[in-house]
Design an enzyme around this catalytic site. Structure first.
Site, PDB file in Angstrom:
ATOM      1  N   GLU A 102       0.802  -1.229   0.000  1.00  0.00           N
ATOM      2  CA  GLU A 102       0.000   0.000   0.000  1.00  0.00           C
ATOM      3  C   GLU A 102       0.834   1.279   0.000  1.00  0.00           C
ATOM      4  O   GLU A 102       0.796   2.060   0.968  1.00  0.00           O
ATOM      5  CB  GLU A 102      -0.981  -0.013   1.172  1.00  0.00           C
ATOM      6  CG  GLU A 102      -1.941  -1.189   1.110  1.00  0.00           C
ATOM      7  CD  GLU A 102      -3.120  -1.072   2.071  1.00  0.00           C
ATOM      8  OE1 GLU A 102      -3.075  -0.238   2.992  1.00  0.00           O
ATOM      9  OE2 GLU A 102      -4.091  -1.830   1.895  1.00  0.00           O
ATOM     10  N   GLU A 132      -5.345  -8.916   0.528  1.00  0.00           N
ATOM     11  CA  GLU A 132      -6.098  -8.566   1.730  1.00  0.00           C
ATOM     12  C   GLU A 132      -7.558  -8.393   1.367  1.00  0.00           C
ATOM     13  O   GLU A 132      -7.885  -7.792   0.338  1.00  0.00           O
ATOM     14  CB  GLU A 132      -5.595  -7.258   2.367  1.00  0.00           C
ATOM     15  CG  GLU A 132      -4.287  -7.392   3.095  1.00  0.00           C
ATOM     16  CD  GLU A 132      -3.839  -6.082   3.743  1.00  0.00           C
ATOM     17  OE1 GLU A 132      -4.692  -5.309   4.193  1.00  0.00           O
ATOM     18  OE2 GLU A 132      -2.618  -5.846   3.768  1.00  0.00           O
TER      19      GLU A 132
HETATM   20  C1  BGP Z   1      -4.589  -2.460   5.256  1.00  0.00           C
HETATM   21  C2  BGP Z   1      -3.203  -2.795   5.732  1.00  0.00           C
HETATM   22  C3  BGP Z   1      -3.145  -3.913   6.747  1.00  0.00           C
HETATM   23  C4  BGP Z   1      -4.262  -3.849   7.781  1.00  0.00           C
HETATM   24  C5  BGP Z   1      -5.598  -3.632   7.109  1.00  0.00           C
HETATM   25  C6  BGP Z   1      -6.726  -3.461   8.073  1.00  0.00           C
HETATM   26  O1  BGP Z   1      -4.616  -1.160   4.768  1.00  0.00           O
HETATM   27  O2  BGP Z   1      -2.394  -3.156   4.643  1.00  0.00           O
HETATM   28  O3  BGP Z   1      -1.889  -3.903   7.332  1.00  0.00           O
HETATM   29  O4  BGP Z   1      -3.982  -2.960   8.787  1.00  0.00           O
HETATM   30  O5  BGP Z   1      -5.547  -2.481   6.258  1.00  0.00           O
HETATM   31  O6  BGP Z   1      -6.784  -2.146   8.478  1.00  0.00           O
HETATM   32  P1  BGP Z   1      -7.000  -1.663   9.945  1.00  0.00           P
HETATM   33  O7  BGP Z   1      -6.167  -2.545  10.766  1.00  0.00           O
HETATM   34  O8  BGP Z   1      -6.526  -0.288   9.995  1.00  0.00           O
HETATM   35  O9  BGP Z   1      -8.455  -1.778  10.145  1.00  0.00           O
END
Ligand code: BGP
Length: 460
Positions: A162, A361
């Site tokens: 990201e 993800e």
């Molecule tokens: C994405 C990231 C992950 C994880 C996920 C969930 O943007 O790549 O590392 O954090 O989001 O987000 P959050 O934990 O902020 O809800």
């Protein structure tokens, strides 16, 4: 769907180093931006996280039991180079060697993210992090070290997770002394330097890893026009181009899309470049595109003010991002859910780049409850994952080279901002933000559901 379509599909599961490992000051690890950032009182920090560092063997047993074919995880840059560059920390390298070897023993394909938000703090102190060209070469040294150490074992690589979030989040990029226009300019300089760094990683990967595949993991923003009015349609196109395609075009085509470059120049936001960069940018390209998808958004024409509650990086004078009214919203899934949007994202990426894809993800955040009998009934998560996977299967059936699906996340882990109250895992980790308890692992209902799905697909 033909049975053979899913034969090689990589059913995986994802995590990242700073969100699960803990042991932030153990084993020679140096500090990174995610360790030094300000954490609100009452919210967990990186010091223990899910304590994967001390539970890795038992956790990999869980992966084996789950039956995944791939495990996407990240290596902590400062476990390998505590200062981000210079002297190598052998203990760190040994830690990941054990993990990779164990995964391979269990026939689980390691999908390795080189850099997932945790920029070495020393590079920020010395060079302004990604604002300094020195960081490009520190990243190159780090990536090359990983290819030399693991190139014969790891085929699938993710250069940067990201980049969009790294550009804009001060917690990740560590840039605290720029505000307003200067910070906006910094955002694009960071983007540009990361693109150069990534190209060096591509170059070394292609040289050192035979049959290796490398590419970024995009925080892909699937954005619909808020209406059929041409101005809204144009706003949605601009938003997708700025938020997603600019970064991906750099990774694949080696240039910033013409209209975006024009706008950045007009706004005095265009990054400082050097003539010799062009050769590097264009000589190497991503082999695959990984992307992270949670929800979709809408855009409407900018009317002179943006009174939405959207994060700063969604704001622009070319569009106004608003939530998608379609799709159920919940406590943590504030943008709602939109499984079809995942398939549409697959189409958009395939049409533009014609490269193999992988979903690295996708997941459902919830404040799960551990019942007295040790169960966690997370049927909403199961519904979410099932609906999104069905969209993936449709894309595979249609002939798109979608290599796999790796939901976020394997274990409950430190959320980007919300600590442990917001959980995504298939495996529950028994701790709260303020009480470490025993960190015991419990398989959620979603774990059993995913396990059965993988096993059923294997039998076909
Ligand atoms: C994405 C990231 C992950 C994880 C996920 C969930 O943007 O790549 O590392 O954090 O989001 O987000 P959050 O934990 O902020 O809800």
């Amino acid at each position: 769907m033909k049975n053979s379509d899913l034969k090689n599909f990589m059913f995986g599961v994802s995590s990242s180093a700073f969100q699960i490992e803990g042991a932030a000051q153990t084993g020679g690890k140096g500090p990174s931006t995610v360790d030094t950032r300000f954490v609100r009182p009452g919210i967990a920090d990186t010091s223990v996280a899910s304590d994967f560092y001390h539970h890795w063997e038992a956790d990999i047993e869980l992966l084996r039991e789950l039956g995944v074919k791939a495990y996407r995880f990240s290596i902590s840059w400062t476990r390998i180079f505590p200062d981000g560059e210079g002297e190598l920390n052998q203990e760190g390298l040994d830690f990941y060697t054990k993990i990779i070897d164990r995964l391979l023993e269990y026939k689980i394909e390691p999908v390795v993210t080189i850099y997932h938000f945790d920029l070495p703090q020393k590079l920020v102190d010395q060079y302004g992090g990604w604002l300094g060209r020195e960081t490009i070469y520190a990243y190159e040294q780090y990536a090359k070290t990983l290819f030399e150490a693991f190139g014969d074992k790891v085929k699938y690589w993710i250069s940067i997770n990201e980049p969009l979030m790294v550009m804009f989040s001060k917690d990740f990029n560590g840039i605290r002394d720029h505000e307003g226009k200067a910070y906006e300019r910094a955002n694009y300089q960071i983007m540009y330097h990361m693109a150069l760094a990534e190209k060096l990683a591509f170059k070394w990967c292609h040289e050192l890893v035979s049959d290796g595949m490398i590419g970024p993991a995009s925080a892909f923003q699937n954005i619909y026009p808020a209406s059929a009015a041409p101005a809204d349609v144009e706003a949605a196109m601009a938003a997708e181009e700025i938020l997603s395609f600019t970064l991906l075009d750099l990774s694949v085509r080696g240039s910033i899309p013409a209209r975006i470059a024009h706008t950045l120049k007009k706004q005095a936001l265009y990054p400082e470049t050097r003539e010799e960069d062009v050769q590097l940018l264009q000589s190497e390209s991503a082999d695959w595109i990984c992307f992270n998808y949670y929800a979709s958004l809408c855009a409407e024409a900018y009317s002179g003010k943006d009174d939405s509650n959207m994060p700063q990086f969604f704001r622009s004078q070319q569009y106004r991002i608003v939530p998608n009214p379609v799709g159920a919203k919940s406590e943590w899934m504030i943008f709602g859910t939109d499984p079809t949007g995942l398939r549409l994202s697959i189409y958009k990426l395939w049409q533009r780049y014609n490269l193999p894809l992988m979903i690295t993800e996708n997941g459902y955040a919830n404040s799960d409850t551990l019942e007295e009998d040790g169960h966690i009934h997370d049927e909403t998560r199961i519904g979410y994952l099932k609906e999104h996977l069905d969209e993936c299967f449709q894309a595979v059936e249609e002939g798109i080279p979608l290599l796999g699906y790796s939901p976020w996340s394997f274990l409950d882990s430190l959320s980007g901002r919300e600590g442990f109250v917001k959980r995504y895992g298939l495996v529950y980790v028994d701790r709260t933000d303020e009480d470490l308890k025993d960190l015991k692992r419990y398989k959620k209902d979603s774990f059993y559901w995913y396990q059965k799905l993988i096993s059923d697909c294997n039998k076909k």
